[in-house]
Design an enzyme around this catalytic site. Sequence first.
Site, mmCIF file in Angstrom:
data_model
loop_
_atom_site.group_PDB
_atom_site.id
_atom_site.type_symbol
_atom_site.label_atom_id
_atom_site.label_comp_id
_atom_site.label_asym_id
_atom_site.label_seq_id
_atom_site.Cartn_x
_atom_site.Cartn_y
_atom_site.Cartn_z
ATOM 1 N N SER A 30 0.821 -1.222 0.000
ATOM 2 C CA SER A 30 0.000 0.000 0.000
ATOM 3 C C SER A 30 0.854 1.271 0.000
ATOM 4 C CB SER A 30 -0.885 0.040 1.244
ATOM 5 O OG SER A 30 -1.677 -1.104 1.318
ATOM 6 N N GLU B 143 -3.233 -14.726 0.639
ATOM 7 C CA GLU B 143 -3.604 -13.887 1.775
ATOM 8 C C GLU B 143 -5.095 -14.042 2.073
ATOM 9 O OE1 GLU B 143 -2.830 -9.726 1.193
ATOM 10 O OE2 GLU B 143 -3.157 -9.257 3.294
HETATM 11 C C1 LIG Z 1 -5.075 -4.223 9.953
HETATM 12 C C2 LIG Z 1 -4.513 -3.805 8.614
HETATM 13 C C3 LIG Z 1 -3.287 -4.320 8.206
HETATM 14 C C4 LIG Z 1 -2.749 -3.912 6.981
HETATM 15 N N1 LIG Z 1 -1.505 -4.405 6.650
HETATM 16 C C5 LIG Z 1 -0.948 -4.015 5.492
HETATM 17 C C6 LIG Z 1 0.375 -4.472 5.155
HETATM 18 O O1 LIG Z 1 1.028 -5.210 5.908
HETATM 19 N N2 LIG Z 1 0.919 -4.058 3.990
HETATM 20 C C7 LIG Z 1 0.251 -3.242 3.133
HETATM 21 O O2 LIG Z 1 0.804 -2.947 2.076
HETATM 22 N N3 LIG Z 1 -1.002 -2.756 3.426
HETATM 23 C C8 LIG Z 1 -1.605 -3.130 4.593
HETATM 24 N N4 LIG Z 1 -2.856 -2.634 4.928
HETATM 25 C C9 LIG Z 1 -3.498 -1.650 4.050
HETATM 26 C C10 LIG Z 1 -4.756 -2.169 3.362
HETATM 27 O O3 LIG Z 1 -4.438 -3.052 2.339
HETATM 28 C C11 LIG Z 1 -5.494 -0.893 2.842
HETATM 29 O O4 LIG Z 1 -5.908 -0.164 4.003
HETATM 30 C C12 LIG Z 1 -6.709 -1.249 2.010
HETATM 31 O O5 LIG Z 1 -6.310 -1.805 0.776
HETATM 32 C C13 LIG Z 1 -7.598 0.002 1.749
HETATM 33 O O6 LIG Z 1 -6.850 1.018 1.166
HETATM 34 P P1 LIG Z 1 -6.819 2.499 1.763
HETATM 35 O O7 LIG Z 1 -6.649 2.380 3.267
HETATM 36 O O8 LIG Z 1 -5.786 3.268 0.994
HETATM 37 O O9 LIG Z 1 -8.257 3.105 1.506
HETATM 38 P P2 LIG Z 1 -8.753 3.814 0.167
HETATM 39 O O10 LIG Z 1 -8.402 2.962 -1.006
HETATM 40 O O11 LIG Z 1 -8.274 5.217 0.186
HETATM 41 O O12 LIG Z 1 -10.298 3.782 0.368
HETATM 42 C C14 LIG Z 1 -10.996 4.710 1.200
HETATM 43 C C15 LIG Z 1 -12.481 4.350 1.147
HETATM 44 O O13 LIG Z 1 -12.982 4.490 -0.212
HETATM 45 C C16 LIG Z 1 -13.554 3.267 -0.639
HETATM 46 N N5 LIG Z 1 -13.296 3.056 -2.071
HETATM 47 C C17 LIG Z 1 -12.105 3.221 -2.716
HETATM 48 N N6 LIG Z 1 -12.233 2.885 -4.024
HETATM 49 C C18 LIG Z 1 -13.527 2.484 -4.210
HETATM 50 C C19 LIG Z 1 -14.266 2.016 -5.322
HETATM 51 N N7 LIG Z 1 -13.703 1.867 -6.521
HETATM 52 N N8 LIG Z 1 -15.586 1.701 -5.128
HETATM 53 C C20 LIG Z 1 -16.180 1.824 -3.901
HETATM 54 N N9 LIG Z 1 -15.522 2.278 -2.812
HETATM 55 C C21 LIG Z 1 -14.211 2.596 -2.959
HETATM 56 C C22 LIG Z 1 -12.859 2.190 0.181
HETATM 57 O O14 LIG Z 1 -13.607 1.014 0.262
HETATM 58 C C23 LIG Z 1 -12.729 2.905 1.546
HETATM 59 O O15 LIG Z 1 -13.922 2.821 2.285
HETATM 60 C C24 LIG Z 1 -3.431 -3.003 6.146
HETATM 61 C C25 LIG Z 1 -4.675 -2.470 6.560
HETATM 62 C C26 LIG Z 1 -5.196 -2.863 7.783
HETATM 63 C C27 LIG Z 1 -6.513 -2.257 8.214
#
Ligand SMILES: Cc1cc2nc3c(=O)[nH]c(=O)nc-3n(C[C@H](O)[C@H](O)[C@H](O)COP(=O)(O)OP(=O)(O)OC[C@H]3O[C@@H](n4cnc5c(N)ncnc54)[C@H](O)[C@@H]3O)c2cc1C
Length: 383
Positions: free
Chosen positions: A131, A246
């Site tokens: 991410s 995963e």
């Molecule tokens: C406990 C935990 C552990 C994690 N560990 C890792 C790790 O080890 N390594 C790593 O790389 N990442 C990790 N992550 C990150 C995780 O993969 C991301 O948080 C996740 O993919 C969501 O991305 P974002 O947080 O950037 O949210 P965003 O992508 O910014 O989304 C924000 C909101 O908009 C919504 N949204 C976005 N696009 C769309 C769409 N096209 N249609 C509808 N809704 C949409 C999303 O659902 C969300 O509600 C972790 C996250 C958590 C919570």
Amino acid sequence: MDLRYSETDEAFRAELRAWLARALPDLPSPPARDDWPARVRFDTNWQRFLYDAGYAGISWPKEYGGRDASPSEQLVFLEETTRARAPYVGVNFVGTLHCGPTLIAEGSDAQKTAHLPKILKGEEVWCQCFSEPDAGSDLAGLRTRAERDGDHYVVTGQKVWCSFGHIGDFGELLVRTDPDVPKHRGITWLILPMDLPGIDVRPIETVLGSSEFCEVFLDEVRVPVENRVGDENDGWRVTNVTLSFERGTAFVSEMVDALRMAEELAPDVHDPTERRELAHVVAELDALWALTKRNVSQAARDGSPGQGAFMLKLAYSEARDRLGELCMRVLDRAAFDVHDERVEERLRTLSIPIAAGTSQIQRNIIGERVLGLPKEQPWAKVP
Ligand SMILES: Cc1cc2nc3c(=O)[nH]c(=O)nc-3n(C[C@H](O)[C@H](O)[C@H](O)COP(=O)(O)OP(=O)(O)OC[C@H]3O[C@@H](n4cnc5c(N)ncnc54)[C@H](O)[C@@H]3O)c2cc1C
């Protein structure tokens, strides 16, 4: 479809139960959440313990030191270890659950020899650097770039939400190696030694007061070309291999744990409305457990869990959320006392609808791939 466990599965269960009954009483108590050296020691010792007993790499092929257990035996393993309150895989989860399997499927012989035995024995801790601040749900929009310089990639960019980044020995790193092609086609998957010059890891404090997540800043980090997994610009395909591991096993232990939590809560629920709510959640979790078994049964037959896998995480996230909320109400634990086990549990599980793909994204996938609704129009260019 047969949802019953076979005689072989039950024999495996009996053997495992007997081992857990012997092994667990001698284990030291788990360390405090923020005592990181002790946590790493505890989790890696447990991994070594599993290895010595022949239970490490439960799904890995025997050829790579695993047990090659059938999908139903893997379910039995997760059921029994969770019910017995055995330690969770903890800091080894990236290595054992999806990086190891990715290397088995896609790594070179040298990469397999260098990493697989150490992952299984708990001698290497891995983290995931996928991410970025603008590339979470839209992971293929990542911007961390890597330019080839002789036998190295020179990597510059920023990663975020990297679980266990501050204690990881290696990271699964995604980089953009070609910015001029549609975004899914210009990505490469690299093994990142976390001690290379130019890497700055900054822990992020969570609501629980611990620092499991990190930001990872990369400033002209020189990663050897031999650390590439798969071909240059073929990283999206390799990433999907990683993500399938995963997502495949991620929620089985959680589900067993939620059912146990509901059982423990039951004697405290006196209000008739709350009793109905609890019964409803338990019925849903039971149905999801049946769906899990159906997926496993289908995977054993066809090699793929089918469409049920898409629904499992979404439905589980929602049921778990309602159970956590009910638990706080029944036990009157509204305050943010993060040292209370139930409050900690509630705060920790708030991340389930986000981790490994948010609920909104799961809904998109179900809409498009299961219901056949028109596809979302993705933007093709890197921002
Ligand atoms: C406990 C935990 C552990 C994690 N560990 C890792 C790790 O080890 N390594 C790593 O790389 N990442 C990790 N992550 C990150 C995780 O993969 C991301 O948080 C996740 O993919 C969501 O991305 P974002 O947080 O950037 O949210 P965003 O992508 O910014 O989304 C924000 C909101 O908009 C919504 N949204 C976005 N696009 C769309 C769409 N096209 N249609 C509808 N809704 C949409 C999303 O659902 C969300 O509600 C972790 C996250 C958590 C919570």
